[in-house]
Enzyme design. Structure first.
Site, PDB file in Angstrom:
ATOM      1  N   HIS A 150       0.828  -1.208   0.000  1.00 15.81           N
ATOM      2  CA  HIS A 150       0.000   0.000   0.000  1.00 15.81           C
ATOM      3  C   HIS A 150       0.858   1.252   0.000  1.00 15.81           C
ATOM      4  O   HIS A 150       2.071   1.199   0.173  1.00 15.81           O
ATOM      5  CB  HIS A 150      -0.950   0.003   1.200  1.00 15.81           C
ATOM      6  CG  HIS A 150      -0.260   0.026   2.530  1.00 15.81           C
ATOM      7  ND1 HIS A 150       0.266   1.174   3.084  1.00 15.81           N
ATOM      8  CD2 HIS A 150       0.004  -0.962   3.418  1.00 15.81           C
ATOM      9  CE1 HIS A 150       0.807   0.893   4.253  1.00 15.81           C
ATOM     10  NE2 HIS A 150       0.677  -0.398   4.484  1.00 15.81           N
ATOM     11  N   CYS A 166       3.094  -4.818   6.635  1.00 15.54           N
ATOM     12  CA  CYS A 166       2.856  -4.521   5.221  1.00 15.54           C
ATOM     13  C   CYS A 166       4.102  -3.954   4.545  1.00 15.54           C
ATOM     14  O   CYS A 166       5.057  -3.576   5.188  1.00 15.54           O
ATOM     15  CB  CYS A 166       1.725  -3.511   5.084  1.00 15.54           C
ATOM     16  SG  CYS A 166       0.125  -4.131   5.670  1.00 15.54           S
TER      17      CYS A 166
END
Length: 190
Positions: A150, A166
């Site tokens: 992301h 992440c």
């Protein structure tokens, strides 16, 4: 013989004296310095998709947490790109192995996991898309629950161990990658 010292010459002399140690230390930079001693910088390690996958399929991504870089190849192998990334804060938060992109979203919302909220009780239960959202402008969801590639609004995080698991990219870079990465792209996190 008289030497006239002006305010300007004094300032220039002081500035050059103060700058000398910084210039000398910059000249002493050693590229082989261990990664743990580097600050907010990616030391990209060259990757070859064939070292990780049998075929390109719809495309492949290798997220190298050691060099803090994401490598992308398209399905034909004609488009290769490297992006600097943020990586998980600790090895315990880092999931490694093979996965794939299963979903993509522009303007992702964020729901911190239970373990994230245990580590930081001040986190909200839910956050709408927008400037304060830690997922940035675009998100690509992996087949592993709660793991994503992301964007981020906090550009200080790129090149650092700063995520809860992440892989983060600058917002403009995740927008670029998002546009060229189909659902089903193979991913390996090293």
């Amino acid at each position: 013989m008289s030497i006239k010292i002006t305010r300007r010459s004094a300032v220039l002399g002081l500035t050059s004296t103060l700058a000398t140690p910084a210039l000398l230390s910059a000249q002493q930079y050693v590229p082989s310095q261990p990664a743990a001693q580097r600050r907010n910088a990616s030391s990209f390690v060259t990757q070859d998709w064939r070292d990780h996958f049998d075929t390109l399929g719809k495309g492949v991504i290798v997220a190298d947490t050691s060099s803090r870089a994401l490598h992308y190849w398209n399905a034909e192998g004609t488009d290769y790109r490297v992006y600097p990334t943020s990586v998980p804060m600790t090895d315990e938060l880092t999931k490694r192995g093979y996965t794939k992109i299963v979903r993509k979203k522009v303007g992702p919302t964020w729901t911190p996991t239970k373990s994230m909220r245990e580590r930081d009780p001040s986190l909200p239960e839910f956050m709408e898309a927008g400037a304060g959202n830690p997922l940035g402008t675009h998100a690509m969801y992996l087949s592993w629950p709660a793991y994503l590639i992301h964007g981020t609004h906090d550009t200080r995080k790129i090149g650092r161990r700063s995520s809860s698991g992440c892989i983060g990219l600058y917002n403009e870079k995740i927008a670029e990658l998002f546009a060229i990465t189909p659902v089903g792209t193979q991913v390996r996190v090293l």
